[in-house]
Design a protein around this motif. Structure first.
Motif, PDB file in Angstrom:
ATOM      1  N   LEU A 103     -59.442  62.574 105.772  1.00  0.00           N
ATOM      2  CA  LEU A 103     -60.664  62.889 105.040  1.00  0.00           C
ATOM      3  C   LEU A 103     -60.618  64.354 104.620  1.00  0.00           C
ATOM      4  CD1 LEU A 103     -63.396  61.859 104.087  1.00  0.00           C
ATOM      5  CD2 LEU A 103     -64.353  62.581 106.254  1.00  0.00           C
ATOM      6  N   GLY A 104     -60.922  64.599 103.370  1.00  0.00           N
ATOM      7  CA  GLY A 104     -60.895  65.953 102.848  1.00  0.00           C
ATOM      8  C   GLY A 104     -59.550  66.359 102.287  1.00  0.00           C
ATOM      9  N   SER A 105     -58.602  65.417 102.258  1.00  0.00           N
ATOM     10  CA  SER A 105     -57.266  65.737 101.738  1.00  0.00           C
ATOM     11  C   SER A 105     -57.311  66.036 100.252  1.00  0.00           C
ATOM     12  CB  SER A 105     -56.307  64.567 101.977  1.00  0.00           C
ATOM     13  OG  SER A 105     -56.650  63.459 101.147  1.00  0.00           O
ATOM     14  N   GLY A 106     -58.318  65.499  99.569  1.00  0.00           N
ATOM     15  CA  GLY A 106     -58.441  65.711  98.144  1.00  0.00           C
ATOM     16  C   GLY A 106     -57.618  64.753  97.312  1.00  0.00           C
ATOM     17  N   GLU A 107     -56.773  63.945  97.943  1.00  0.00           N
ATOM     18  CA  GLU A 107     -55.966  62.983  97.208  1.00  0.00           C
ATOM     19  C   GLU A 107     -56.825  61.771  96.883  1.00  0.00           C
ATOM     20  OE1 GLU A 107     -51.856  60.412  97.580  1.00  0.00           O
ATOM     21  OE2 GLU A 107     -52.367  61.833  99.153  1.00  0.00           O
ATOM     22  N   LYS A 108     -57.240  61.675  95.633  1.00  0.00           N
ATOM     23  CA  LYS A 108     -58.169  60.631  95.205  1.00  0.00           C
ATOM     24  C   LYS A 108     -57.474  59.275  95.128  1.00  0.00           C
ATOM     25  CE  LYS A 108     -60.805  64.056  92.739  1.00  0.00           C
ATOM     26  NZ  LYS A 108     -61.084  64.670  91.473  1.00  0.00           N
ATOM     27  N   CYS A 109     -58.161  58.254  95.591  1.00  0.00           N
ATOM     28  CA  CYS A 109     -57.604  56.900  95.577  1.00  0.00           C
ATOM     29  C   CYS A 109     -57.390  56.438  94.131  1.00  0.00           C
ATOM     30  CB  CYS A 109     -58.536  55.940  96.297  1.00  0.00           C
ATOM     31  SG  CYS A 109     -57.927  54.237  96.303  1.00  0.00           S
ATOM     32  N   PRO A 110     -56.177  56.034  93.793  1.00  0.00           N
ATOM     33  CA  PRO A 110     -55.916  55.599  92.421  1.00  0.00           C
ATOM     34  C   PRO A 110     -56.529  54.237  92.105  1.00  0.00           C
ATOM     35  CG  PRO A 110     -53.960  55.325  93.771  1.00  0.00           C
ATOM     36  CD  PRO A 110     -54.982  56.027  94.619  1.00  0.00           C
ATOM     37  N   ASP A 111     -56.935  53.502  93.135  1.00  0.00           N
ATOM     38  CA  ASP A 111     -57.476  52.160  92.926  1.00  0.00           C
ATOM     39  C   ASP A 111     -58.987  52.120  92.736  1.00  0.00           C
ATOM     40  OD1 ASP A 111     -54.930  50.959  93.120  1.00  0.00           O
ATOM     41  OD2 ASP A 111     -55.072  51.013  95.307  1.00  0.00           O
ATOM     42  N   CYS A 112     -59.720  53.122  93.299  1.00  0.00           N
ATOM     43  CA  CYS A 112     -61.180  53.000  93.203  1.00  0.00           C
ATOM     44  C   CYS A 112     -61.943  54.314  93.067  1.00  0.00           C
ATOM     45  CB  CYS A 112     -61.713  52.210  94.393  1.00  0.00           C
ATOM     46  SG  CYS A 112     -61.567  53.056  95.974  1.00  0.00           S
ATOM     47  N   HIS A 113     -61.290  55.471  93.115  1.00  0.00           N
ATOM     48  CA  HIS A 113     -62.030  56.725  92.934  1.00  0.00           C
ATOM     49  C   HIS A 113     -62.456  56.818  91.471  1.00  0.00           C
ATOM     50  CE1 HIS A 113     -63.167  60.918  92.799  1.00  0.00           C
ATOM     51  NE2 HIS A 113     -63.149  60.910  94.132  1.00  0.00           N
ATOM     52  N   PRO A 114     -63.726  57.103  91.180  1.00  0.00           N
ATOM     53  CA  PRO A 114     -64.203  57.108  89.791  1.00  0.00           C
ATOM     54  C   PRO A 114     -63.482  58.107  88.889  1.00  0.00           C
ATOM     55  CG  PRO A 114     -65.904  57.918  91.281  1.00  0.00           C
ATOM     56  CD  PRO A 114     -64.796  57.399  92.130  1.00  0.00           C
ATOM     57  N   ASP A 115     -62.899  59.165  89.453  1.00  0.00           N
ATOM     58  CA  ASP A 115     -62.148  60.117  88.631  1.00  0.00           C
ATOM     59  C   ASP A 115     -60.775  59.576  88.231  1.00  0.00           C
ATOM     60  OD1 ASP A 115     -64.251  61.844  88.898  1.00  0.00           O
ATOM     61  OD2 ASP A 115     -63.243  63.202  90.295  1.00  0.00           O
ATOM     62  N   ARG A 116     -60.293  58.544  88.948  1.00  0.00           N
ATOM     63  CA  ARG A 116     -58.963  57.994  88.682  1.00  0.00           C
ATOM     64  C   ARG A 116     -59.007  56.638  87.989  1.00  0.00           C
ATOM     65  NH1 ARG A 116     -54.866  59.876  92.180  1.00  0.00           N
ATOM     66  NH2 ARG A 116     -53.488  58.896  90.649  1.00  0.00           N
ATOM     67  N   VAL A 117     -60.175  55.960  88.053  1.00  0.00           N
ATOM     68  CA  VAL A 117     -60.302  54.622  87.479  1.00  0.00           C
ATOM     69  C   VAL A 117     -61.158  54.711  86.235  1.00  0.00           C
ATOM     70  CG1 VAL A 117     -61.120  52.281  87.900  1.00  0.00           C
ATOM     71  CG2 VAL A 117     -60.116  53.586  89.764  1.00  0.00           C
ATOM     72  N   THR A 118     -60.659  54.225  85.136  1.00  0.00           N
ATOM     73  CA  THR A 118     -61.432  54.239  83.897  1.00  0.00           C
ATOM     74  C   THR A 118     -62.166  52.920  83.749  1.00  0.00           C
ATOM     75  OG1 THR A 118     -59.630  53.342  82.585  1.00  0.00           O
ATOM     76  CG2 THR A 118     -59.757  55.753  82.781  1.00  0.00           C
ATOM     77  N   PRO A 119     -63.267  52.878  82.993  1.00  0.00           N
ATOM     78  CA  PRO A 119     -64.004  51.634  82.806  1.00  0.00           C
ATOM     79  C   PRO A 119     -63.127  50.508  82.245  1.00  0.00           C
ATOM     80  CG  PRO A 119     -65.310  53.469  82.014  1.00  0.00           C
ATOM     81  CD  PRO A 119     -63.946  54.007  82.362  1.00  0.00           C
ATOM     82  N   ALA A 120     -62.107  50.853  81.471  1.00  0.00           N
ATOM     83  CA  ALA A 120     -61.246  49.838  80.862  1.00  0.00           C
ATOM     84  C   ALA A 120     -60.392  49.098  81.886  1.00  0.00           C
ATOM     85  CB  ALA A 120     -60.343  50.481  79.819  1.00  0.00           C
ATOM     86  N   ASN A 121     -60.041  49.755  83.016  1.00  0.00           N
ATOM     87  CA  ASN A 121     -59.189  49.084  83.988  1.00  0.00           C
ATOM     88  C   ASN A 121     -59.914  48.710  85.280  1.00  0.00           C
ATOM     89  OD1 ASN A 121     -59.317  51.614  85.161  1.00  0.00           O
ATOM     90  ND2 ASN A 121     -57.118  51.987  85.160  1.00  0.00           N
ATOM     91  N   ARG A 122     -61.223  48.628  85.235  1.00  0.00           N
ATOM     92  CA  ARG A 122     -61.996  48.183  86.404  1.00  0.00           C
ATOM     93  C   ARG A 122     -61.876  46.701  86.589  1.00  0.00           C
ATOM     94  NH1 ARG A 122     -67.674  51.515  86.268  1.00  0.00           N
ATOM     95  NH2 ARG A 122     -66.701  53.498  86.513  1.00  0.00           N
TER      96      ARG A 122
END
Length: 122
Positions: A103-122
């Motif tokens: 926790l706090g690593s800052g590595e955002k989840c590529p599968d569900c973090h809103p900064d990494r997931v665009t509405p097109a690939n939800r």
């Protein structure tokens, strides 16, 4: 917190009341449903506890999330993958917990973090 006071069966001390109210505001701002939080507050009183944030994070009670016709949650967040956020159910509704590793690593989840997931690939 009326639910806490009612379950406690006596007046709540001012310091405890202020703490619970601050925590409730914080959790509501993160998108947790009010009814779900009231149920957790009742559990706190029954167990003699007074930390709503800690109890909400550890709760295994499912949270109903309303979805629109396109499948997005009412909070606007992508659906939680369940694999990130090291063991905390708070990741369901709070993207700051949607990280890989510690926790706090800052590595955002590529599968569900809103900064990494665009509405097109939800």
């Amino acid at each position: 917190m009326a639910a806490y006071a009612a379950a406690l069966g006596r007046p709540v001390l001012n310091g405890t009341r202020a703490k619970l109210e601050r925590q409730a505001v914080e959790l509501l701002a993160q998108g947790l449903p009010e009814a779900w939080l009231c149920d957790r507050a009742r559990e706190l009183a029954a167990r003699g506890w007074a930390d709503l944030v800690q109890h909400a994070e550890r709760s295994t009670v499912p949270i109903e999330v309303r979805r629109d016709q396109a499948g997005a949650s009412s909070s606007g967040l992508p659906e939680w993958c369940g694999q990130c956020g090291p063991g905390t159910p708070a990741a369901r509704l709070n993207p700051k917990f949607r990280t890989l590793g510690e926790l706090g690593s800052g590595e955002k989840c590529p599968d569900c973090h809103p900064d990494r997931v665009t509405p097109a690939n939800r």
